[in-house]
Write a protein that holds these residues in place. Structure first.
Motif, PDB file in Angstrom:
ATOM      1  N   GLU A 760       0.933  -1.248  -0.030  1.00 23.72           N
ATOM      2  CA  GLU A 760      -0.087   0.087  -0.064  1.00 23.72           C
ATOM      3  C   GLU A 760       0.819   1.329  -0.099  1.00 23.72           C
ATOM      4  N   GLU A 761       1.822   1.246   0.911  1.00 14.86           N
ATOM      5  CA  GLU A 761       2.735   2.603   0.970  1.00 14.86           C
ATOM      6  C   GLU A 761       3.518   2.659  -0.404  1.00 14.86           C
ATOM      7  N   VAL A 762       4.011   1.432  -1.094  1.00 10.15           N
ATOM      8  CA  VAL A 762       4.875   1.687  -2.149  1.00 10.15           C
ATOM      9  C   VAL A 762       3.958   2.278  -3.470  1.00 10.15           C
ATOM     10  N   LYS A 763       2.795   1.747  -3.353  1.00  6.67           N
ATOM     11  CA  LYS A 763       1.877   1.989  -4.583  1.00  6.67           C
ATOM     12  C   LYS A 763       1.474   3.784  -4.247  1.00  6.67           C
ATOM     13  N   GLY A 764       1.187   4.055  -2.871  1.00  8.55           N
ATOM     14  CA  GLY A 764       0.968   5.574  -2.708  1.00  8.55           C
ATOM     15  C   GLY A 764       2.394   6.365  -3.277  1.00  8.55           C
ATOM     16  N   GLU A 765       3.374   5.768  -2.873  1.00 10.41           N
ATOM     17  CA  GLU A 765       4.809   6.610  -3.268  1.00 10.41           C
ATOM     18  C   GLU A 765       4.787   6.670  -4.939  1.00 10.41           C
ATOM     19  N   MET A 766       4.361   5.417  -5.480  1.00 11.56           N
ATOM     20  CA  MET A 766       4.484   5.826  -6.964  1.00 11.56           C
ATOM     21  C   MET A 766       3.485   6.568  -7.582  1.00 11.56           C
ATOM     22  N   ALA A 767       2.438   6.380  -6.976  1.00 14.77           N
ATOM     23  CA  ALA A 767       1.068   7.349  -7.491  1.00 14.77           C
ATOM     24  C   ALA A 767       1.864   8.834  -7.446  1.00 14.77           C
ATOM     25  N   GLY A 768       2.321   9.248  -6.338  1.00 17.26           N
ATOM     26  CA  GLY A 768       2.750  10.622  -5.883  1.00 17.26           C
ATOM     27  C   GLY A 768       3.818  10.933  -6.965  1.00 17.26           C
ATOM     28  N   GLN A 769       4.496  10.121  -7.579  1.00 18.53           N
ATOM     29  CA  GLN A 769       5.627  10.585  -8.659  1.00 18.53           C
ATOM     30  C   GLN A 769       4.976  11.093  -9.776  1.00 18.53           C
ATOM     31  N   LEU A 770       3.749  10.570 -10.143  1.00 23.03           N
ATOM     32  CA  LEU A 770       3.018  10.825 -11.309  1.00 23.03           C
ATOM     33  C   LEU A 770       2.226  12.144 -11.075  1.00 23.03           C
ATOM     34  N   ALA A 771       2.006  13.107 -12.324  1.00 20.68           N
ATOM     35  CA  ALA A 771       1.319  14.194 -12.219  1.00 20.68           C
ATOM     36  C   ALA A 771      -0.072  14.180 -11.947  1.00 20.68           C
ATOM     37  N   PRO A 772      -0.676  15.086 -11.530  1.00 19.74           N
ATOM     38  CA  PRO A 772      -1.940  14.967 -11.364  1.00 19.74           C
ATOM     39  C   PRO A 772      -2.787  14.653 -12.414  1.00 19.74           C
ATOM     40  N   GLU A 773      -3.933  13.844 -12.268  1.00 14.57           N
ATOM     41  CA  GLU A 773      -4.700  13.494 -13.495  1.00 14.57           C
ATOM     42  C   GLU A 773      -5.747  14.939 -13.679  1.00 14.57           C
ATOM     43  N   ARG A 774      -5.450  15.315 -15.114  1.00 10.57           N
ATOM     44  CA  ARG A 774      -6.339  16.444 -15.610  1.00 10.57           C
ATOM     45  C   ARG A 774      -7.602  15.951 -16.468  1.00 10.57           C
ATOM     46  N   ILE A 775      -8.874  16.453 -15.847  1.00  7.17           N
ATOM     47  CA  ILE A 775     -10.139  15.881 -16.487  1.00  7.17           C
ATOM     48  C   ILE A 775     -10.650  17.516 -17.007  1.00  7.17           C
ATOM     49  N   GLU A 776     -11.020  17.355 -18.251  1.00  6.52           N
ATOM     50  CA  GLU A 776     -11.527  18.573 -19.060  1.00  6.52           C
ATOM     51  C   GLU A 776     -13.049  18.131 -19.170  1.00  6.52           C
ATOM     52  N   THR A 777     -13.867  19.236 -19.068  1.00 12.33           N
ATOM     53  CA  THR A 777     -15.326  19.225 -19.099  1.00 12.33           C
ATOM     54  C   THR A 777     -15.555  20.312 -20.006  1.00 12.33           C
ATOM     55  N   VAL A 778     -16.261  20.188 -21.268  1.00 12.26           N
ATOM     56  CA  VAL A 778     -16.580  21.192 -21.940  1.00 12.26           C
ATOM     57  C   VAL A 778     -17.930  21.969 -21.506  1.00 12.26           C
ATOM     58  N   VAL A 779     -18.050  23.063 -21.417  1.00 15.35           N
ATOM     59  CA  VAL A 779     -19.355  23.881 -20.853  1.00 15.35           C
ATOM     60  C   VAL A 779     -20.143  24.679 -21.603  1.00 15.35           C
ATOM     61  N   GLY A 780     -19.464  24.974 -22.852  1.00 13.19           N
ATOM     62  CA  GLY A 780     -20.257  26.063 -23.544  1.00 13.19           C
ATOM     63  C   GLY A 780     -19.435  26.129 -24.916  1.00 13.19           C
ATOM     64  N   ARG A 781     -20.086  26.778 -25.956  1.00 13.39           N
ATOM     65  CA  ARG A 781     -19.954  27.181 -27.221  1.00 13.39           C
ATOM     66  C   ARG A 781     -20.127  28.403 -27.478  1.00 13.39           C
ATOM     67  N   ALA A 782     -19.403  29.221 -28.357  1.00 16.22           N
ATOM     68  CA  ALA A 782     -19.622  30.568 -28.919  1.00 16.22           C
ATOM     69  C   ALA A 782     -19.220  30.528 -30.173  1.00 16.22           C
ATOM     70  N   GLU A 783     -20.116  31.604 -31.013  1.00 11.18           N
ATOM     71  CA  GLU A 783     -19.555  31.879 -32.632  1.00 11.18           C
ATOM     72  C   GLU A 783     -19.171  33.307 -32.538  1.00 11.18           C
ATOM     73  N   VAL A 784     -18.027  33.526 -33.241  1.00 12.86           N
ATOM     74  CA  VAL A 784     -17.436  34.929 -33.665  1.00 12.86           C
ATOM     75  C   VAL A 784     -18.289  35.495 -34.642  1.00 12.86           C
ATOM     76  N   LYS A 785     -19.082  36.599 -34.355  1.00 15.38           N
ATOM     77  CA  LYS A 785     -19.687  37.160 -35.328  1.00 15.38           C
ATOM     78  C   LYS A 785     -18.923  38.298 -35.999  1.00 15.38           C
ATOM     79  N   GLU A 786     -18.371  39.189 -35.184  1.00 15.35           N
ATOM     80  CA  GLU A 786     -17.579  40.335 -35.668  1.00 15.35           C
ATOM     81  C   GLU A 786     -16.271  40.421 -34.821  1.00 15.35           C
TER      82      GLU A 786
END
Length: 873
Positions: A760-786
């Motif tokens: 358990e401790e070694v797995k925790g240490e190994m996970a700490g070596q990795l960068a945090p997981e990034r989760i993207e959520t699309v919340v909207g869209r817009a169109e450029v008129k001018e």
């Protein structure tokens, strides 16, 4: 002519007074390392022996008493006088300093003391000169004696061969015999003449000289150098003594420049003695004949090893290979054919052997049926963790092993022998149930005769239970199902039997062949039925082995004990293992120093199916290695060395690869997590490494830098410090030096006694070596008129929110024809002239995008939020 006592040489003690001394001079001696010494030497005249009737002319007239320097005699100045010339050393002496005239007044005390010291020094020098003359006389006498003997030998040889030179050689030998007799006489007379008064022509001395018989006529020969004595025969002790004495340093030798005065070096003396010894032993020794050897050559051998077996120099073999066109070193491995060329060229005989000849083949060694005798069965208890395997074994043995285990779970293979009520012996192997100990369970199934599968009646079949069933089937051994914990209210044995059908295990109650029994380790019920069924199964198998042969066994567990060294738990398969047996186990050889049974008692021998701890190993073997007793230590070392070479070759030989694989390996982004693992026994090391490798993922993997058995040492800390790796200790601790070194280098030491916590401790240490997981959520869209200018440089986009919403500070992607143009952030947001925080779908707004001005009408803006989560394995 009257006597003058002042002209007498001072050779001994004389009355004190102011008297004229002999003529003296000073000579400077030079030695090594720049040392110098000034010596006062005496200048004497030699008596000149002339023809008969001229004896009175040889002595010089007395010196006048006025103190003037004595004038040389007129006879000595005449060149026609047959005077004996002085030796070369004497000729090179400096001219004598004139004696100062005596003073009429009274000498002071200091002058008198100087006078006395000078007289004593002159007396000492006269004694040294006398000793040198005696030594030269002895050496010349020995030389002439040697010549005479050589002449006699030559005459004897000519007499035997009948040579006519015998008559002519007689007068020559007589003349040579007279010459050495006259020379010592002359040398002996010289000191006495020197001791005589300077007024040699006195009236008392003339009648004595006239009465003496006239000397024989001979022509004196003056050598250019002092005569070198002839080397005597080395077999005579006298000649050897003379040669040793000839190296003594005298005043004349020190003042002489010729080479004959130099002493022989110690190396020259040793060479001469060695030469004499060879002559004495019968001439020079003939070169010994080359010994032809039978050289055993395996399929692959290093040049140095081949040279050792041929008793040749490794450099000679390398030179021969260079002539063959092979550029090799002494540590390089050559094949058998090349080795044969070398052996033949050096004149030896080759014996080809294959790997099968070196390795011990246990499969081909089959015992005869008449030698087999019944042996106890080996029973392995397997099952899931916490299902009561060790408790059941404790109940069978009448001991309590489970309480001694860390965390209440078994983490080693334990081997025990139980004696039943009927007097029969049973050998039990207790295996761990944790998933990390899969290899231990597989090993236990391979060395066993019967497997007892322990299943808890309240839990039913669990993952390790299923794994144990698969190991048992793979090993092909019979199984007995022990349904444990039947004393619990929630126990359901029938459900366990039904679940076993899913894995093709059919008990006898359901029409199958697998025996089952309901037991309770806590209440100690059903144990007799279990033992009865084990004995029945063993009787059906007819287990036999030959006890009267060299023992073979399997390593159940191995460890490094601080006081006892490497210790291995061996289960003897056949034969009898005795104290003093030489054996090979894995890559190590050894000799049985002691054996300890499961009760801690020392035993002298162990028969088939008996587990014992063996002391005397050369190293810690791997669990599962085969132990074989061999005839002698040479055979054991040969097999162990061969196995080590094969293991090294296997580790160092890289698998063939291609350029694509090489570049893909370079471009990989996998993170390595280095660790150093030390445990108490080999099985635990094996289980920890296997579990850590299973915990690795595509993004991060464990790299075990080093693993071993025993306490944590300084070398382990040094290795961990080099790569900044954590040092994992399982049931071990560091020694004092390693602890100090770890504190100094700030090495992370992790101590565990339960494998759950470690993973358990070694797995925790190994996970700490990795960068945090990034989760993207699309919340909207817009169109450029001018597009409108905003300030001097920036541009503002007139947007229509198509879906979702747009918020100030939110992340956005600007796309054009579904291609990402830039990744940006909403810097400001306006609705008409007011700053707003958020705009919903269906409304228009103006927005300034951060760090980009590449905006065109018709572009799309995708708005999204990013959430970071901690990584888990």
């Amino acid at each position: 002519m009257s006597d003058s006592k002042e002209d007498k040489p001072v050779l001994g003690r004389k009355p004190l007074g102011i008297k004229r001394t002999v003529e003296s001079g000073q000579v400077q001696q030079s030695f090594s390392h720049g040392r110098k010494n000034t010596v006062v030497v005496e200048v004497k005249r030699r008596r000149v022996i002339g023809k008969p009737g001229e004896g009175g002319a040889a002595t010089p007239p007395p010196a006048p008493s006025s103190g003037a320097a004595p004038a040389p005699s007129p006879e000595a100045a005449q060149p026609a006088a047959p005077a004996r010339p002085a030796a070369p050393a004497e000729a090179r002496r400096p001219a004598p300093s004139p004696t100062p005239a005596p003073r009429n007044d009274l000498m002071s005390r200091q002058e008198l003391q100087a006078k006395l010291l000078r007289e004593a020094e002159e007396a000492r020098m006269a004694a040294l000169e006398e000793a040198r003359r005696r030594e030269e006389a002895q050496r010349l006498a020995a030389s002439e004696e040697e010549k005479r003997r050589a002449e006699e030998n030559r005459r004897a040889a000519e007499a035997e061969t009948g040579a006519p030179q015998e008559a002519s050689a007689a007068p020559e030998a007589a003349a040579e015999a007279q010459a050495p007799a006259a020379t010592p006489a002359k040398e002996e007379a010289a000191p006495s003449e020197a001791a005589a008064p300077a007024a040699g022509a006195s009236t008392e001395e003339k009648p004595r000289e006239a009465a003496a018989p006239p000397p024989r006529r001979f022509t004196p020969v003056t050598p250019a150098k002092r005569p070198e004595p002839t080397k005597p025969e080395r077999t005579k002790r006298g000649g050897e003594a003379d040669r040793r004495q000839s190296g003594k340093l005298t005043v004349n030798r020190a003042l002489s420049d010729d080479d004959s005065a130099r002493a022989r070096s110690l190396a020259a003396l040793k060479r001469a003695r060695e030469k004499e010894r060879r002559h004495t032993m019968g001439g020079y020794q003939q070169p010994r004949e080359k010994q032809v050897r039978d050289v055993v050559v395996p399929e692959g051998i290093t040049v140095q090893e081949l040279a050792n077996r041929m008793a040749e120099k490794g450099a000679d073999l390398v030179k021969a290979l260079f002539k063959m066109g092979m550029m090799v070193t002494v540590n390089q491995t050559i094949d058998q054919d090349t080795a044969e060329l070398l052996v033949t060229e050096f004149g030896h005989n080759i014996q080809r052997v294959s790997d099968a000849d070196v390795e011990i083949d246990t499969e081909a060694d089959v015992d005869a049926p008449e030698t087999l005798k019944a042996r106890p069965p080996v029973v392995t208890i397997m099952g899931h963790v916490d299902h009561g395997k060790t408790s059941l074994l404790d109940a069978l043995r009448g001991t309590d092993v489970a309480t001694g285990e860390a965390g209440g779970i078994t983490q080693h293979i334990g081997a025990y022998q139980v004696k039943t009520k009927g007097g029969d012996l049973l050998t039990f192997l207790d295996t761990p149930g944790h998933e990390a100990f899969s290899e231990m369970r597989a090993r236990g199934a391979n060395v066993t005769d019967i497997v007892v599968l322990v299943v808890a009646a309240d839990d039913g079949l669990m993952p390790q239970t299923i794994e144990a069933i698969n190991h048992t089937k793979a090993a092909g051994v019979p199984m007995i199902v022990a349904i444990n914990k039947c004393d619990k209210p929630e126990a359901n044995p029938q459900k366990v039997r039904e679940r076993l059908l899913e894995h093709e295990v059919i008990v006898e109650d359901m029409g199958g062949e697998t025996q089952d029994v309901e037991v309770s380790a806590l209440k100690r019920t059903g144990l007799d039925d279990l033992i009865e069924k084990i004995m029945l199964q063993a009787e059906l198998m007819e287990l036999k082995a030959n006890p009267d042969r060299a023992a073979e066994g399997t390593v159940i567990e191995a460890k490094l004990d601080k006081g006892r060294g490497p210790v291995a738990t061996i289960l003897v398969k056949r034969g009898t293992l005795k104290v003093g047996d030489v054996f090979v186990v894995g890559e190590h050889s050894g000799k049985v120093r002691a054996m300890v049974n499961d009760k801690g008692q020392n035993v002298k021998e162990a028969g088939p199916s008996m587990p014992v701890e063996v002391l005397g190993l050369g190293g810690v073997p791997l669990a599962g290695d085969l132990l074989s007793v061999v005839e002698n230590e040479a055979r054991a070392r040969e097999v162990a060395t061969y196995r080590q070479e094969q293991a090294t070759k296997k580790r160092t030989t890289a698998a063939p690869t291609s350029f694509e694989n090489m570049f893909s390996a370079l471009n990989t982004t996998t993170i390595e997590y280095p660790v150093v693992v030390k445990a108490d026994v080999q099985g635990s090391v094996e289980a920890i490494i296997s579990a850590l490798n299973k915990a690795s993922t595509d993004e991060i993997k464990v790299r075990v830098l080093h693993s071993g058995v025993g306490a944590i040492t300084e070398s382990d800390v040094t290795l961990a410090a080099a790569s900044r790796a954590p040092l994992i200790g399982f049931n071990v601790r560091p020694n004092a030096k390693a602890r100090v070194l770890a504190e100094r280098d700030k090495i992370s030491l992790r101590y565990y006694d339960v494998i759950y916590d470690l993973l358990e401790e070694v797995k925790g240490e190994m996970a700490g070596q990795l960068a945090p997981e990034r989760i993207e959520t699309v919340v909207g869209r817009a169109e450029v008129k001018e597009v409108f200018p905003a300030g001097k440089k920036d541009k503002a986009a007139g947007l229509l929110v198509v879906e979702g919403f747009i918020r100030k500070g939110i992340n956005a992607r600007l796309t054009r024809d579904d291609v990402i143009v830039s990744k940006t952030v909403i810097a400001s947001l306006r609705r008409f002239k007011d700053d707003v925080a958020e705009i919903r779908a269906g409304l228009e707004c103006g927005a300034v995008l951060q760090d980009t001005n590449d905006i065109k009408p018709g572009d799309m803006l995708e708005l999204f939020e990013v959430e970071e989560r901690a990584r888990t394995l």
